[in-house]
Design a protein around this motif. Structure first.
Motif: not given
Length: 299
Positions: A203-213, A252-256, A260-265
């Motif tokens: 759940l951390r971001n990469d060096d460019e500030g983008k969310p990891l997969v 565990a209750s979170a919707d994966p 992550r970047p998605s329509p439901a993000f």
């Protein structure tokens, strides 16, 4: 807790033909060609294409994974601790995996002649028909089975020993059981801690500030774990139960898809779950620091 009433030992045995064969003649030939000692190496033939074993290998892997997930460590001889509370689930899962093994074994045998023919072409002069078991023999070369046994109880052995040995043997058995229980407690804490750490890391971001997969399996694995842990918590460890409940409620209750970047993000939810995962990781670190004290209470 009464260990002998609340748990049992289970030993999983998996038989799987490797489809490999040591070829002494080829090994000697390679050694002679390179002016090397005959003990310098071994030539092991792959008797069938790797693809022929793929489905069976997957079943074997699933059997081992399930066995370890649904039980607790006990000794270094293969036996693991299975709680009575988790017996039905364990046997249900293993029965399904054994059925899969039978189905895949049947398909393997059905395709056997074709795969042997392909191996004849691949191996050339290294091909030896005598290296290949018959179809009938293959039935016994792929199997999954488990054996249930009671947990050793010190009192069961006392009547058969000389009186001057009973106290020493009883202490040894009880100490052995206590040590194994301590390992089992630690194992459950470790499983949850590692799962939480993985979520926190992803759940951390990469060096460019983008969310990891972040994949669905991260949450799915957490959900499976918080389902298993209560049935394996034979010790009624309240700290473990409380942490497991927090993991269930906060992660565990979170919707994966929302993490992550998605329509439901949901960026806010992602940040909240990340904070909760970090906080839980710190709590687990504290519990691991006090495991020694907990183990003394068990012993």
């Amino acid at each position: 807790m009464n260990l002998t009433n609340d748990a049992m030992l289970v030993d999983l045995t998996i038989t799987a033909w490797s489809g490999r064969r040591y070829d002494r003649e080829a090994s000697d030939h390679v050694a002679a060609a390179h002016d090397a000692s005959s003990s310098a190496g071994r030539y092991n033939k792959l008797l069938l294409p790797k693809s022929a074993f793929a489905a069976l290998t997957a079943v074997v892997s699933e059997a081992r994974k399930t066995h370890y997930a649904q039980t607790l460590p006990w000794d270094d001889k293969g036996a693991r601790l299975l709680t009575v509370a988790n017996y039905d689930r364990y046997t249900e899962l293993l029965a399904a995996i054994r059925e899969r093994m039978v189905r895949q074994r049947t398909r393997f045998i059905e395709d056997y002649d074709t795969n042997v023919h392909e191996a004849r072409l691949n191996l050339g002069k290294l091909f030896r028909i005598e290296d290949y078991p018959s179809k009938e023999a293959l039935i016994g070369k792929f199997s999954i089975r488990y054996r249930i046994a009671p947990v050793p109880d010190a009192d069961h052995f006392m009547a058969r020993l000389a009186s001057d040995d009973t106290d020493r043997v009883k202490r040894d058995i009880e100490a052995h059981n206590a040590e194994r229980l301590n390992q089992a407690i630690t194992d459950l804490y470790r499983r949850l801690a590692e799962a939480v750490d993985r979520v926190s890391e992803r759940l951390r971001n990469d060096d460019e500030g983008k969310p990891l997969v972040f994949r669905d399996s991260m949450i799915e694995n957490i959900r499976e774990l918080v389902d298993i842990v209560p049935r394996l918590n034979i010790f009624d460890d309240h700290g473990l139960a409380a942490l497991c409940e927090q993991v269930k409620r906060k992660i565990a209750s979170a919707d994966p898809a929302s993490l992550r970047p998605s329509p439901a993000f949901d960026p806010e939810l992602r940040q909240r779950v990340k904070r909760d995962a970090d906080d839980l990781a710190q709590q687990f670190a504290g519990y691991f620091g006090s495991v020694g004290a907990a183990e003394k209470d068990v012993a």
